[in-house]
Design an enzyme around this catalytic site. Structure first.
Site, PDB file in Angstrom:
ATOM      1  N   CYS A  65       0.835  -1.200   0.000  1.00 27.76           N
ATOM      2  CA  CYS A  65       0.000   0.000   0.000  1.00 27.76           C
ATOM      3  C   CYS A  65       0.873   1.255   0.000  1.00 27.76           C
ATOM      4  O   CYS A  65       1.885   1.312   0.693  1.00 27.76           O
ATOM      5  CB  CYS A  65      -0.908   0.014   1.229  1.00 27.76           C
ATOM      6  SG  CYS A  65      -2.073   1.397   1.194  1.00 27.76           S
ATOM      7  N   CYS A  69      -0.523   4.571   7.059  1.00 27.61           N
ATOM      8  CA  CYS A  69      -1.227   4.365   8.336  1.00 27.61           C
ATOM      9  C   CYS A  69      -0.311   3.603   9.293  1.00 27.61           C
ATOM     10  O   CYS A  69       0.071   2.458   9.029  1.00 27.61           O
ATOM     11  CB  CYS A  69      -2.517   3.592   8.099  1.00 27.61           C
ATOM     12  SG  CYS A  69      -3.530   4.300   6.785  1.00 27.61           S
ATOM     13  N   CYS A  72      -0.796  -0.108  10.474  1.00 25.31           N
ATOM     14  CA  CYS A  72      -1.133  -1.114   9.464  1.00 25.31           C
ATOM     15  C   CYS A  72       0.095  -1.868   8.969  1.00 25.31           C
ATOM     16  O   CYS A  72       1.097  -1.260   8.570  1.00 25.31           O
ATOM     17  CB  CYS A  72      -1.836  -0.436   8.293  1.00 25.31           C
ATOM     18  SG  CYS A  72      -2.332  -1.597   7.006  1.00 25.31           S
ATOM     19  N   CYS A 109     -16.706  -9.834   3.883  1.00 25.54           N
ATOM     20  CA  CYS A 109     -16.092  -8.515   3.777  1.00 25.54           C
ATOM     21  C   CYS A 109     -14.930  -8.601   2.793  1.00 25.54           C
ATOM     22  O   CYS A 109     -13.940  -9.288   3.065  1.00 25.54           O
ATOM     23  CB  CYS A 109     -15.593  -8.058   5.140  1.00 25.54           C
ATOM     24  SG  CYS A 109     -16.890  -8.112   6.413  1.00 25.54           S
ATOM     25  N   CYS A 142     -19.930  -6.793   2.105  1.00 20.50           N
ATOM     26  CA  CYS A 142     -19.407  -5.477   2.482  1.00 20.50           C
ATOM     27  C   CYS A 142     -18.074  -5.302   1.766  1.00 20.50           C
ATOM     28  O   CYS A 142     -17.252  -6.226   1.741  1.00 20.50           O
ATOM     29  CB  CYS A 142     -19.217  -5.382   3.994  1.00 20.50           C
ATOM     30  SG  CYS A 142     -18.614  -3.762   4.558  1.00 20.50           S
ATOM     31  N   CYS A 202     -20.449   0.881   7.335  1.00 18.97           N
ATOM     32  CA  CYS A 202     -19.731   0.170   8.404  1.00 18.97           C
ATOM     33  C   CYS A 202     -18.495   1.008   8.689  1.00 18.97           C
ATOM     34  O   CYS A 202     -17.646   1.179   7.817  1.00 18.97           O
ATOM     35  CB  CYS A 202     -19.350  -1.228   7.919  1.00 18.97           C
ATOM     36  SG  CYS A 202     -18.314  -2.146   9.078  1.00 18.97           S
ATOM     37  N   ARG A 272     -19.264  -4.598  16.687  1.00 23.61           N
ATOM     38  CA  ARG A 272     -18.490  -5.791  16.317  1.00 23.61           C
ATOM     39  C   ARG A 272     -17.131  -5.793  17.003  1.00 23.61           C
ATOM     40  O   ARG A 272     -16.407  -4.798  16.956  1.00 23.61           O
ATOM     41  CB  ARG A 272     -18.286  -5.816  14.800  1.00 23.61           C
ATOM     42  CG  ARG A 272     -17.592  -7.058  14.280  1.00 23.61           C
ATOM     43  CD  ARG A 272     -17.380  -6.981  12.778  1.00 23.61           C
ATOM     44  NE  ARG A 272     -18.569  -6.579  12.062  1.00 23.61           N
ATOM     45  CZ  ARG A 272     -18.607  -6.222  10.785  1.00 23.61           C
ATOM     46  NH1 ARG A 272     -17.500  -6.222  10.078  1.00 23.61           N
ATOM     47  NH2 ARG A 272     -19.740  -5.857  10.211  1.00 23.61           N
TER      48      ARG A 272
HETATM   49  S1  SF4 Z   1      -5.091   0.946   6.486  1.00 22.11           S
HETATM   50 FE1  SF4 Z   1      -3.314  -0.093   5.524  1.00 22.11          FE
HETATM   51  S2  SF4 Z   1      -4.080  -0.859   3.550  1.00 22.11           S
HETATM   52 FE2  SF4 Z   1      -5.574   0.706   4.277  1.00 22.11          FE
HETATM   53  S3  SF4 Z   1      -4.855   2.668   3.376  1.00 22.11           S
HETATM   54 FE3  SF4 Z   1      -3.883   2.526   5.395  1.00 22.11          FE
HETATM   55  S4  SF4 Z   1      -1.864   1.557   4.976  1.00 22.11           S
HETATM   56 FE4  SF4 Z   1      -3.171   1.171   3.180  1.00 22.11          FE
END
Ligand code: SF4
Length: 410
Positions: A65, A69, A72, A109, A142, A202, A272
């Site tokens: 990605c 974040c 993550c 999901c 979802c 959600c 959840r």
């Molecule tokens: S949560 Fe993870 S997969 Fe989703 S945009 Fe952020 S870095 Fe990318």
């Protein structure tokens, strides 16, 4: 205890507590914990009986990605040794989904890493949904693809999606400390786009990132105002190789208090228990079922959950039952409110959710911060004396199911 009597009475009427009452739940002591769970349990049973909705994750595209974040394992620069693969083919995704449905899941999901989908990605997901619904037309789908552009939500709705997930994750005030490549406002915008297209929203949170009690209450009230029909409560899984790897701020007791606060603020909304259930609630998981009415079955996106059969055994042993495909999840009055809110959005009115500039939706970042800090993400000191010892041994990278040759855990 006056507080719990008040919260129970409000919850049974479907009323929302004050912000001060929500904060007071998080400040209760361990001696009061079972009373807190019992009070939240009364509210849960009023609106959801003893049903537990099972949801099943299929990671359509893992890792790689470009977003940052900090919680993550799939983020830009992540050193976590997770599975990395590009889009599953529709039949591969349908096979994984079938295993989850056979295990008792009512909702599948479909998640893909990334900032947001291209129109070609929407085509891929359209084909995948068709393959899943061909095998089982009743299954709820979802979709979680990150930030949506104009008309993409409408295309997903037309293709058969029932819901769209985009989490706000944390308060607007702290969003910029966990993500810099998008804003809280971006996330709110995507939740509204999904709602406006007639998709069920959600949207939830992640606890344990070093946030304050005030941050937790802020994001939960924002989700309520935004009209989220389902609120996933994630407990941070501190992956080695991510900036938050050392953030072990949660205890099982703290997790139960957070769940109870979310329940009191969302008495008649699906709550959840999401990622981190096994890692942080551990042997206290069954108490969580007295508060939440929904869990994921089996594994998560990049980490392993307990065996699917263990989830089913836990539900049965605790005296709950798996919600059937023919049973409505939300109480009738709440489903009507959700439908009216979606219609208002579709008609161009912001409706009640318009004032909720506080929570985004989906997998992507929920930024909204006009002035994101320059420094690397830095956690706020843990609140409530909840520091846990480092338990990296509890984090197990997913090595089975979607993207592998091994059977899914369901
Ligand atoms: S949560 Fe993870 S997969 Fe989703 S945009 Fe952020 S870095 Fe990318």
């Amino acid at each position: 205890m006056d507080l719990l009597d008040t919260l129970t009475a409000k919850g049974l009427r479907g009323e929302v507590p004050t912000r001060e009452e929500a904060l007071a739940v998080l400040a209760t002591t361990d001696d009061e914990l079972l009373d807190v769970v019992a009070a939240a349990g009364k509210v849960r049973r009023r609106w959801f009986g003893r049903r537990v909705k099972l949801n099943y994750l299929v990671n359509l595209k893992s890792g790689l990605c470009p977003e940052d974040c900090s919680y993550c394992s799939q983020r830009l620069g992540s050193k976590a040794e997770i599975l990395k693969y590009t889009w599953l083919k529709p039949d591969q995704a349908a096979d994984a989904a079938r295993a989850g449905v056979a295990g008792g899941a009512k909702r599948v999901c479909l998640v893909a890493s990334g900032r947001g989908p291209t129109d070609r990605d929407i085509d891929r997901v359209t084909d995948t949904m068709a393959a899943i619904k061909e095998a089982d037309p009743a299954v709820e789908i979802c979709v979680c693809l990150g930030l949506l552009s104009d008309n993409q939500a409408e295309r997903l709705k037309a293709a058969g999606a029932d819901a769209y997930n985009h989490n706000l994750n944390t308060s607007e005030n702290t969003y910029g400390t966990i993500t810099k490549t998008h804003t809280y406002a971006d996330r709110v915008d995507t939740v509204r786009k999904a709602h406006g297209a007639g998709l069920s929203a959600c949207s939830g949170l992640i606890a344990g990132m070093g946030e304050s009690d005030e941050d937790l209450v802020d994001v939960v009230f924002a989700l309520r105002e935004l009209g989220s029909d389902s609120v996933p409560v994630n407990f941070l899984i501190p992956f080695e190789g991510t900036p938050l790897a050392k953030e072990w701020n949660l205890t099982p007791q703290r997790c139960l208090r957070i769940l109870a606060m979310v329940r009191f603020v969302n008495p008649d909304t699906e709550v959840r228990i999401a990622g981190g259930r096994e890692v942080h609630l551990r042997s206290m998981q069954p108490l969580g079922l007295h508060i939440a009415n929904s869990i994921f079955l089996g594994d998560y996106l990049t980490s392993e959950g307990q065996a699917g059969q263990a989830d089913l055994d836990m539900i049965k042993d605790a005296g709950f039952e798996v919600e059937g495909a023919g049973e409505a999840t939300l109480p009738r009055h709440r489903a009507d409110v959700a439908e009216a809110a979606r219609a208002a959005h579709a008609g161009g009115s912001c409706g009640t959710a318009a004032s909720a500039c506080g929570s985004g939706g989906g997998c992507g970042p929920c930024g909204g911060h006009a002035h994101a800090p320059e420094a690397a993400p830095e956690a706020v000191p843990a609140q409530n004396g909840a520091e846990d010892e480092l338990r990296g041994d509890l984090v197990k990278v997913r090595r089975r199911g979607a993207g592998t040759e091994l059977a899914p855990n369901a």
